[in-house]
Every structure is written in structure tokens, then in C-alpha cells.
Design a protein around this motif. Structure first.
Motif, PDB file in Angstrom:
ATOM      1  N   ALA A  11     -14.819  15.070 -27.433  1.00  0.00           N
ATOM      2  CA  ALA A  11     -15.787  15.433 -26.364  1.00  0.00           C
ATOM      3  C   ALA A  11     -17.188  15.555 -26.959  1.00  0.00           C
ATOM      4  N   ALA A  12     -18.076  14.528 -26.776  1.00  0.00           N
ATOM      5  CA  ALA A  12     -19.374  14.667 -26.970  1.00  0.00           C
ATOM      6  C   ALA A  12     -20.053  13.754 -25.943  1.00  0.00           C
ATOM      7  N   LEU A  13     -21.208  12.979 -26.235  1.00  0.00           N
ATOM      8  CA  LEU A  13     -21.802  12.295 -25.328  1.00  0.00           C
ATOM      9  C   LEU A  13     -22.203  10.983 -25.951  1.00  0.00           C
ATOM     10  N   LEU A  14     -22.049   9.849 -25.174  1.00  0.00           N
ATOM     11  CA  LEU A  14     -22.538   8.595 -25.641  1.00  0.00           C
ATOM     12  C   LEU A  14     -23.488   8.354 -24.306  1.00  0.00           C
ATOM     13  N   LEU A  15     -24.586   7.820 -24.855  1.00  0.00           N
ATOM     14  CA  LEU A  15     -25.277   7.395 -23.542  1.00  0.00           C
ATOM     15  C   LEU A  15     -25.487   5.807 -23.593  1.00  0.00           C
ATOM     16  N   ALA A  16     -25.307   5.190 -22.496  1.00  0.00           N
ATOM     17  CA  ALA A  16     -25.860   3.770 -22.457  1.00  0.00           C
ATOM     18  C   ALA A  16     -26.980   3.644 -21.301  1.00  0.00           C
ATOM     19  N   CYS A  17     -28.295   3.367 -22.011  1.00  0.00           N
ATOM     20  CA  CYS A  17     -29.384   3.188 -21.381  1.00  0.00           C
ATOM     21  C   CYS A  17     -29.934   2.029 -21.173  1.00  0.00           C
ATOM     22  N   GLY A  18     -30.801   2.060 -20.357  1.00  0.00           N
ATOM     23  CA  GLY A  18     -31.678   0.884 -19.820  1.00  0.00           C
ATOM     24  C   GLY A  18     -32.334   1.126 -18.515  1.00  0.00           C
ATOM     25  N   CYS A  19     -31.935   0.221 -17.623  1.00  0.00           N
ATOM     26  CA  CYS A  19     -32.471   0.428 -16.263  1.00  0.00           C
ATOM     27  C   CYS A  19     -32.132   1.938 -15.699  1.00  0.00           C
ATOM     28  N   ALA A  75     -25.311  17.259 -31.631  1.00  0.00           N
ATOM     29  CA  ALA A  75     -24.944  15.835 -31.129  1.00  0.00           C
ATOM     30  C   ALA A  75     -25.214  15.594 -29.771  1.00  0.00           C
ATOM     31  N   ARG A  76     -24.885  16.595 -28.847  1.00  0.00           N
ATOM     32  CA  ARG A  76     -25.568  16.605 -27.346  1.00  0.00           C
ATOM     33  C   ARG A  76     -26.954  16.171 -27.180  1.00  0.00           C
ATOM     34  N   ASP A  77     -27.701  17.057 -28.053  1.00  0.00           N
ATOM     35  CA  ASP A  77     -29.112  17.082 -27.985  1.00  0.00           C
ATOM     36  C   ASP A  77     -29.597  15.550 -28.544  1.00  0.00           C
ATOM     37  N   VAL A  78     -29.119  15.122 -29.663  1.00  0.00           N
ATOM     38  CA  VAL A  78     -29.789  13.760 -30.021  1.00  0.00           C
ATOM     39  C   VAL A  78     -29.377  12.978 -28.890  1.00  0.00           C
ATOM     40  N   ALA A  79     -28.072  12.810 -28.324  1.00  0.00           N
ATOM     41  CA  ALA A  79     -27.727  11.821 -27.299  1.00  0.00           C
ATOM     42  C   ALA A  79     -28.736  11.857 -26.029  1.00  0.00           C
ATOM     43  N   ALA A  80     -29.178  12.991 -25.768  1.00  0.00           N
ATOM     44  CA  ALA A  80     -29.799  13.419 -24.648  1.00  0.00           C
ATOM     45  C   ALA A  80     -31.335  12.902 -24.999  1.00  0.00           C
ATOM     46  N   ALA A  81     -31.903  13.200 -25.982  1.00  0.00           N
ATOM     47  CA  ALA A  81     -33.125  12.768 -26.732  1.00  0.00           C
ATOM     48  C   ALA A  81     -33.539  11.317 -26.922  1.00  0.00           C
ATOM     49  N   LEU A  82     -32.507  10.817 -27.136  1.00  0.00           N
ATOM     50  CA  LEU A  82     -32.469   9.399 -27.412  1.00  0.00           C
ATOM     51  C   LEU A  82     -32.333   8.631 -26.138  1.00  0.00           C
ATOM     52  N   GLY A  83     -31.552   9.011 -25.323  1.00  0.00           N
ATOM     53  CA  GLY A  83     -31.472   8.362 -23.979  1.00  0.00           C
ATOM     54  C   GLY A  83     -32.749   8.441 -23.019  1.00  0.00           C
ATOM     55  N   GLU A  84     -33.673   9.534 -23.604  1.00  0.00           N
ATOM     56  CA  GLU A  84     -34.889   9.602 -22.768  1.00  0.00           C
ATOM     57  C   GLU A  84     -35.821   8.972 -23.385  1.00  0.00           C
ATOM     58  N   LEU A  85     -35.774   8.190 -24.502  1.00  0.00           N
ATOM     59  CA  LEU A  85     -36.920   7.425 -25.235  1.00  0.00           C
ATOM     60  C   LEU A  85     -37.536   6.436 -24.156  1.00  0.00           C
ATOM     61  N   PRO A  86     -39.068   6.560 -23.911  1.00  0.00           N
ATOM     62  CA  PRO A  86     -39.433   5.389 -23.133  1.00  0.00           C
ATOM     63  C   PRO A  86     -39.431   4.146 -23.773  1.00  0.00           C
ATOM     64  N   PRO A  87     -39.721   2.971 -23.330  1.00  0.00           N
ATOM     65  CA  PRO A  87     -39.891   1.679 -23.992  1.00  0.00           C
ATOM     66  C   PRO A  87     -41.326   1.816 -24.801  1.00  0.00           C
ATOM     67  N   MET A  88     -41.594   1.079 -25.651  1.00  0.00           N
ATOM     68  CA  MET A  88     -42.748   1.375 -26.498  1.00  0.00           C
ATOM     69  C   MET A  88     -43.246  -0.067 -26.971  1.00  0.00           C
ATOM     70  N   TYR A  89     -44.433  -0.189 -27.665  1.00  0.00           N
ATOM     71  CA  TYR A  89     -45.183  -1.264 -27.783  1.00  0.00           C
ATOM     72  C   TYR A  89     -44.589  -1.609 -29.232  1.00  0.00           C
ATOM     73  N   GLY A  90     -43.616  -2.400 -29.262  1.00  0.00           N
ATOM     74  CA  GLY A  90     -43.239  -2.790 -30.627  1.00  0.00           C
ATOM     75  C   GLY A  90     -41.678  -2.207 -31.161  1.00  0.00           C
ATOM     76  N   GLN A 124     -38.872   3.800 -35.202  1.00  0.00           N
ATOM     77  CA  GLN A 124     -39.303   4.958 -36.167  1.00  0.00           C
ATOM     78  C   GLN A 124     -39.212   5.979 -35.272  1.00  0.00           C
ATOM     79  N   GLU A 125     -39.240   6.136 -34.147  1.00  0.00           N
ATOM     80  CA  GLU A 125     -39.200   7.177 -32.924  1.00  0.00           C
ATOM     81  C   GLU A 125     -37.926   7.798 -32.835  1.00  0.00           C
ATOM     82  N   VAL A 126     -36.660   6.779 -33.014  1.00  0.00           N
ATOM     83  CA  VAL A 126     -35.534   7.100 -32.861  1.00  0.00           C
ATOM     84  C   VAL A 126     -35.036   7.882 -34.313  1.00  0.00           C
ATOM     85  N   ALA A 127     -35.518   7.593 -35.085  1.00  0.00           N
ATOM     86  CA  ALA A 127     -35.360   8.028 -36.545  1.00  0.00           C
ATOM     87  C   ALA A 127     -36.160   9.612 -36.439  1.00  0.00           C
ATOM     88  N   ARG A 128     -37.169   9.418 -36.200  1.00  0.00           N
ATOM     89  CA  ARG A 128     -38.136  10.861 -36.270  1.00  0.00           C
ATOM     90  C   ARG A 128     -37.288  11.640 -35.101  1.00  0.00           C
TER      91      ARG A 128
END
Length: 187
Positions: A6-14, A130-145, A151-155
Motif C-alpha cells: 500500500a503506497a503510491l506510484l504516480l505515472a504522470c505526463g499528460c 512516501a505518499r507526500d513524495v509521490a504527490a509532490a513529484l507528480g505535481e512538478l511542472p515541466p521546466m526549462y532544462g 535538481q527540483e526532484v532531488a530538492r
């Protein structure tokens, strides 16, 4: 203990799509032998392999949040996460009373469930991280580079893990390492 998935995997993109995330659980035990003339506390303190800074503890829960991801450069030139995988690995170390006096066995029967409940509290902190990491990374917007995105994923993930580590310590302070939950033995 039963392994839980029981945890959370996010597949993101569109659009973010939720999937199952595994939590692996490992239970480690150490043997305790209480003999006549020895208190249960003395036996546990003698047997425990858990000794941060030399102080004996009778239970310990180690949790680790792992994540990986894939990204691609979109048509607009922005770098976007396409897949984010988050998983939690938990190891709980607890005593196994192999030999005791009848008084020690009675005392252990009251103490052990409280110790387990305290350690489950540490596990819940890891599950939340684990849930918070999955949610936060799943919400990261596209970036220039893509380097900036990495770096933003790691931070982002690192900040969540550090917050959860502080929460773990605060939980021990608040419960006096389980004493307020009944996981306390008096000599």
C-alpha cells in the motif's frame, strides 16, 4: 507480521494517473532470555542489538523512501516528468521472548503490544513521507532544462524526507519513546 502492499506510484505526463506502489515490510527479531533474578528490563537491555549512542532500545523501525523517474523534452522545449515511481521499504526490529519467569512473561504480554504500536507509529511516518513524495513529484511542472528538473526532484523529495525525519524524532519526544503508549518497563 504481514507484508503490506500500500503506497503510491504516480505515472504522470499528460495527466497524473494513480497506480499501486509497493511497501515492503521486513520483521527482524532478536532473542531475549530472562532468567530468575533478572528483571525483564535487564533481559531486554542485555539482548537488544539496538543501541544508538550506546543507549539500549527494545524496538526500532527503519523506513526508506525510494523514488525513480523518467522525463522527456516536450515539443515546446520544456523538460517534463513522464513516470514517477515511489516505493517504501520498512524494517521493524522487535524482541522475541524465548525464556522468562512467569512474572516476566505476564509483563512482556502487556509491554509487547504497546511496543509494536509505538513502532507502527514510526512506520506511519514513513508511509506519509512516501505518499507526500509521490504527490509532490507528480505535481512538478515541466521546466526549462532537464538538469533543472532533476535538481527540483532531488530538492523536493529531500525536503519531504528531512521533514519526516524531524517528525519521527518529535514522535519519540511526544511519546517519550513509547512510554505514553504503555511501552515502558520499570526496573
Amino acid at each position: 507480521m504481514i507484508e503490506r502492499v500500500a503506497a503510491l506510484l504516480l505515472a504522470c505526463g499528460c495527466g497524473a494517473a494513480l497506480a499501486e506502489v509497493p511497501e515492503t515490510f521486513e520483521s527482524k527479531r532478536y532473542d531475549v532470555h530472562q532468567v530468575s533474578g533478572m528483571s525483564l528490563l535487564e533481559a531486554l537491555n542485555q539482548a537488544t542489538p539496538i543501541r544508538p549512542e550506546g543507549q539500549p532500545f527494545h524496538g526500532y523501525t527503519d523506513w526508506r523512501v525510494h523514488w525513480n523517474y523518467r522525463y522527456k523534452v516536450q515539443a515546446d522545449g520544456l523538460c517534463a516528468l513522464t513516470v514517477v515511481n515511489v516505493r517504501l521499504a520498512v524494517t521493524m526490529t522487535l524482541p522475541d521472548l524465548k525464556q522468562s519467569t512467569s512474572e516476566g512473561a505476564t509483563q512482556f504480554a502487556r509491554y509487547y503490544p504497546a511496543l509494536v504500536e509505538h513502532e507502527e507509529g514510526h512506520r506511519r511516518v514513513g508511509q506519509g513521507a512516501a505518499r507526500d513524495v509521490a504527490a509532490a513529484l507528480g505535481e512538478l511542472p515541466p521546466m526549462y532544462g532537464c538538469a533543472l528538473l532533476e535538481q527540483e526532484v532531488a530538492r523536493t523529495a529531500g525536503a519531504i524526507i528531512e521533514r519526516a525525519k524531524r517528525e519521527n524524532k518529535a514522535y519519540d519526544v511526544r511519546t517519550r519513546h513509547g512510554c505514553t503508549q504503555g511501552a515502558c518497563l520499570i526496573h
